[in-house]
Design a protein around this motif. Structure first.
Motif, mmCIF file in Angstrom:
data_model
loop_
_atom_site.group_PDB
_atom_site.id
_atom_site.type_symbol
_atom_site.label_atom_id
_atom_site.label_comp_id
_atom_site.label_asym_id
_atom_site.label_seq_id
_atom_site.Cartn_x
_atom_site.Cartn_y
_atom_site.Cartn_z
ATOM 1 N N PHE A 318 15.263 73.745 55.844
ATOM 2 C CA PHE A 318 16.205 73.549 54.752
ATOM 3 C C PHE A 318 17.202 72.436 55.073
ATOM 4 O O PHE A 318 17.544 71.614 54.215
ATOM 5 N N LEU A 319 17.655 72.389 56.323
ATOM 6 C CA LEU A 319 18.609 71.373 56.757
ATOM 7 C C LEU A 319 17.939 70.044 57.081
ATOM 8 O O LEU A 319 18.633 69.086 57.445
ATOM 9 N N GLU A 320 16.614 69.995 56.950
ATOM 10 C CA GLU A 320 15.847 68.778 57.201
ATOM 11 C C GLU A 320 16.034 68.277 58.632
ATOM 12 O O GLU A 320 16.189 67.075 58.885
ATOM 13 N N LEU A 321 15.989 69.229 59.562
ATOM 14 C CA LEU A 321 16.099 68.915 60.978
ATOM 15 C C LEU A 321 14.725 68.982 61.636
ATOM 16 O O LEU A 321 13.841 69.711 61.169
ATOM 17 N N PRO A 322 14.514 68.252 62.727
ATOM 18 C CA PRO A 322 13.249 68.363 63.465
ATOM 19 C C PRO A 322 13.053 69.807 63.936
ATOM 20 O O PRO A 322 13.993 70.444 64.426
ATOM 21 N N LEU A 323 11.857 70.316 63.777
ATOM 22 C CA LEU A 323 11.604 71.709 64.145
ATOM 23 C C LEU A 323 11.387 71.830 65.656
ATOM 24 O O LEU A 323 10.585 71.088 66.235
ATOM 25 N N PRO A 324 12.083 72.769 66.289
ATOM 26 C CA PRO A 324 11.863 73.001 67.714
ATOM 27 C C PRO A 324 10.591 73.812 67.938
ATOM 28 O O PRO A 324 10.005 74.344 66.988
ATOM 29 N N ARG A 325 10.177 73.924 69.181
ATOM 30 C CA ARG A 325 9.056 74.808 69.502
ATOM 31 C C ARG A 325 9.530 76.253 69.383
ATOM 32 O O ARG A 325 10.604 76.613 69.895
ATOM 33 N N GLU A 326 8.751 77.071 68.700
ATOM 34 C CA GLU A 326 9.163 78.444 68.475
ATOM 35 C C GLU A 326 9.332 79.198 69.788
ATOM 36 O O GLU A 326 10.210 80.070 69.907
ATOM 37 N N VAL A 327 8.515 78.884 70.772
ATOM 38 C CA VAL A 327 8.613 79.575 72.064
ATOM 39 C C VAL A 327 9.950 79.265 72.738
ATOM 40 O O VAL A 327 10.554 80.138 73.380
ATOM 41 N N ASP A 328 10.441 78.040 72.578
ATOM 42 C CA ASP A 328 11.738 77.674 73.159
ATOM 43 C C ASP A 328 12.877 78.374 72.424
ATOM 44 O O ASP A 328 13.835 78.848 73.041
ATOM 45 N N LEU A 329 12.774 78.427 71.114
ATOM 46 C CA LEU A 329 13.799 79.104 70.327
ATOM 47 C C LEU A 329 13.823 80.588 70.654
ATOM 48 O O LEU A 329 14.904 81.178 70.806
ATOM 49 N N GLN A 330 12.655 81.196 70.793
ATOM 50 C CA GLN A 330 12.600 82.619 71.129
ATOM 51 C C GLN A 330 13.191 82.886 72.510
ATOM 52 O O GLN A 330 13.897 83.885 72.717
ATOM 53 N N ALA A 331 12.941 82.002 73.440
ATOM 54 C CA ALA A 331 13.491 82.164 74.787
ATOM 55 C C ALA A 331 15.010 82.123 74.752
ATOM 56 O O ALA A 331 15.680 82.900 75.454
ATOM 57 N N TYR A 332 15.565 81.229 73.946
ATOM 58 C CA TYR A 332 17.027 81.170 73.821
ATOM 59 C C TYR A 332 17.568 82.448 73.191
ATOM 60 O O TYR A 332 18.568 83.012 73.669
ATOM 61 N N ILE A 333 16.934 82.919 72.157
ATOM 62 C CA ILE A 333 17.392 84.132 71.476
ATOM 63 C C ILE A 333 17.346 85.328 72.421
ATOM 64 O O ILE A 333 18.265 86.158 72.445
ATOM 65 N N ASP A 334 16.291 85.411 73.228
ATOM 66 C CA ASP A 334 16.162 86.524 74.178
ATOM 67 C C ASP A 334 17.279 86.512 75.217
ATOM 68 O O ASP A 334 17.669 87.568 75.731
ATOM 69 N N SER A 335 17.801 85.331 75.499
ATOM 70 C CA SER A 335 18.835 85.212 76.533
ATOM 71 C C SER A 335 20.253 85.259 75.967
ATOM 72 O O SER A 335 21.221 85.415 76.717
ATOM 73 N N ALA A 336 20.387 85.122 74.639
ATOM 74 C CA ALA A 336 21.717 85.050 74.026
ATOM 75 C C ALA A 336 22.167 86.430 73.561
ATOM 76 O O ALA A 336 21.414 87.136 72.877
ATOM 77 N N PRO A 337 23.389 86.834 73.904
ATOM 78 C CA PRO A 337 23.888 88.136 73.445
ATOM 79 C C PRO A 337 24.185 88.117 71.952
ATOM 80 O O PRO A 337 24.504 87.073 71.377
ATOM 81 N N LEU A 338 24.084 89.276 71.305
ATOM 82 C CA LEU A 338 24.460 89.397 69.908
ATOM 83 C C LEU A 338 25.965 89.221 69.762
ATOM 84 O O LEU A 338 26.739 89.634 70.626
ATOM 85 N N GLN A 339 26.395 88.602 68.676
ATOM 86 C CA GLN A 339 27.801 88.326 68.428
ATOM 87 C C GLN A 339 28.363 89.285 67.374
ATOM 88 O O GLN A 339 27.695 89.602 66.393
ATOM 89 N N ASN A 340 29.596 89.732 67.589
ATOM 90 C CA ASN A 340 30.318 90.550 66.608
ATOM 91 C C ASN A 340 29.560 91.805 66.192
ATOM 92 O O ASN A 340 29.517 92.175 65.026
#
Length: 392
Positions: A318-340
């Motif tokens: 939607f933002l017309e940004l280059p798409l990252p590799r899904e595996v990299d995005l998932q790895a970041y999400i797995d390591s990032a704590p939930l907010q609020n």
């Protein structure tokens, strides 16, 4: 380098009359386009789209535009006649060749719908500027009288970042933007409903901006909002919530007997303790959809929470940004704590009472159906008959 200064050999000449009428303590301003020559569109009716580099005609009538200008003189005095087309954000050079940039996108809402967690994960993308605060609330609270802590120039300073490049994207994540028009009645005492929306305001400044909103079951959002905000929140309970909900539902229903839904939704006297009106999403999303069309994306928090990667990839498209590799995005999400997330203190308050939930489900049900029909998306219906409703 565009500076916004008139040229001696302009193709067109614009003549504008700004009529100011004093009525008691009220100042009414009306803008009239007397005439212009040539084939150019007046600068204050045109901005440059960052996606195409071409002028975008503003579908705002002159009286509405005049009200927006009169309400935000400090903003429009500082804007250029056009933005730099090579930048993804809305940028221009000011005094001493200083680069100023307004956000290319807004996460406009909504409070207690997971917007903080969504924003923190969204800005992982290498082309999204991650420095600085998520929320500024300039266009809502700080532009007007309720919380005037800094000027438009201060807002621009707070948006600056060493990360800025031509392809980088700045997102303003103020969740009050989609609904908060506080104080409009005092500024326009003769109006039955707001003469302009925040969607009109942002469009008049940056018409090519991308707008995002993440929403949640409004019944659960309201209880979360009630327990989270307020100086005396430690004294709030499920029982006090029930009493205040009954009172606010009655007050809002009485408002609808003599006024339009839109007028009641934007009423500055709506309760700040039980913000019932904020959950009537259709009231606000309709304003933004009518102005921004396909540049508005509305996401359900429930879907995002259960599947982060597909929803974030949808947003990057939607933002017309280059798409990252899904595996990299998932790895970041797995390591990032939930907010609020709901904290231990909050959980000691327990769930809302069943009778309160039933009352709110009945109140919000018709508005949920309107939103689902308007957006053509059944995810916004929310299944209040499900036995799993409290667990979800």
């Amino acid at each position: 380098m565009p500076t916004g200064n008139p040229s001696n050999n302009r193709k067109s000449e614009v003549k504008v009359l700004l009529l100011v009428i004093l009525t008691g303590s009220t100042v009414l301003s009306f803008l009239f386009i007397l005439n212009w020559r040539g084939d150019e569109t007046p600068a204050f009716l045109t901005k440059i789209s960052t996606s195409t580099g071409k002028p975008v005609r503003q579908p705002l009538d002159s009286s509405t535009l005049a009200m927006i200008h009169a309400d935000s003189l400090g903003v429009f005095r500082s804007l250029p006649s056009e933005f730099l087309p090579e930048y993804r954000n809305f940028c221009w050079y000011g005094n001493e060749s200083q680069l100023h940039c307004l956000p290319g996108a807004y996460l406009a809402g909504i409070s207690k719908c997971g917007s903080t967690d969504f924003y923190r994960k969204l800005v992982w993308h290498h082309q999204i500027v991650s420095s600085g605060p998520k929320e500024h609330h300039f266009w809502t609270l700080r532009r007007l009288e309720k919380m005037r802590e800094y000027s438009f120039e201060d807002y621009l300073d707070r948006l600056k970042s060493e990360e800025f490049t031509e392809t980088s994207l700045r997102i303003d994540g103020s969740p009050s933007l989609i609904w908060n028009l506080y104080g409009w009645e005092r500024r326009f005492p003769e109006a039955e409903k707001p003469p302009y929306s925040n969607a009109d305001l942002i469009y008049s400044v940056t018409p090519g901006a991308k707008i995002m909103a993440i929403v949640r079951d409004p019944v659960k959002r309201l209880y979360s909002d009630y327990l989270y905000f307020g100086k005396e929140r430690e004294n709030r309970t499920a029982h006090s919530f029930s009493l205040e909900v009954v009172k606010e539902v009655k007050r809002f229903s009485a408002c609808l007997e003599s006024r339009s839904l839109r007028s009641c939704c934007y009423d500055s006297d709506n309760s700040e303790r039980v913000r019932l009106h904020v959950g009537i999403y259709i009231c606000y999303i309709r304003d933004w959809k009518e102005r921004f069309g396909g540049n508005l994306l509305v996401l359900p928090m429930e879907g995002y929470s259960s599947s982060h990667v597909p929803h974030l990839m949808e947003v990057y498209r939607f933002l017309e940004l280059p798409l990252p590799r899904e595996v990299d995005l998932q790895a970041y999400i797995d390591s990032a704590p939930l907010q609020n997330t709901r904290n231990t203190w909050d959980r000691t308050k327990g769930d809302m009472l069943e009778g309160t939930a039933a009352l709110l489900q009945d109140f919000y049900g018709k508005y949920n159906r309107e939103l689902a029909e308007y957006l053509g998306d059944s995810r916004f219906l929310y299944d209040y008959n499900s036995t799993q409703w409290r667990e979800n």
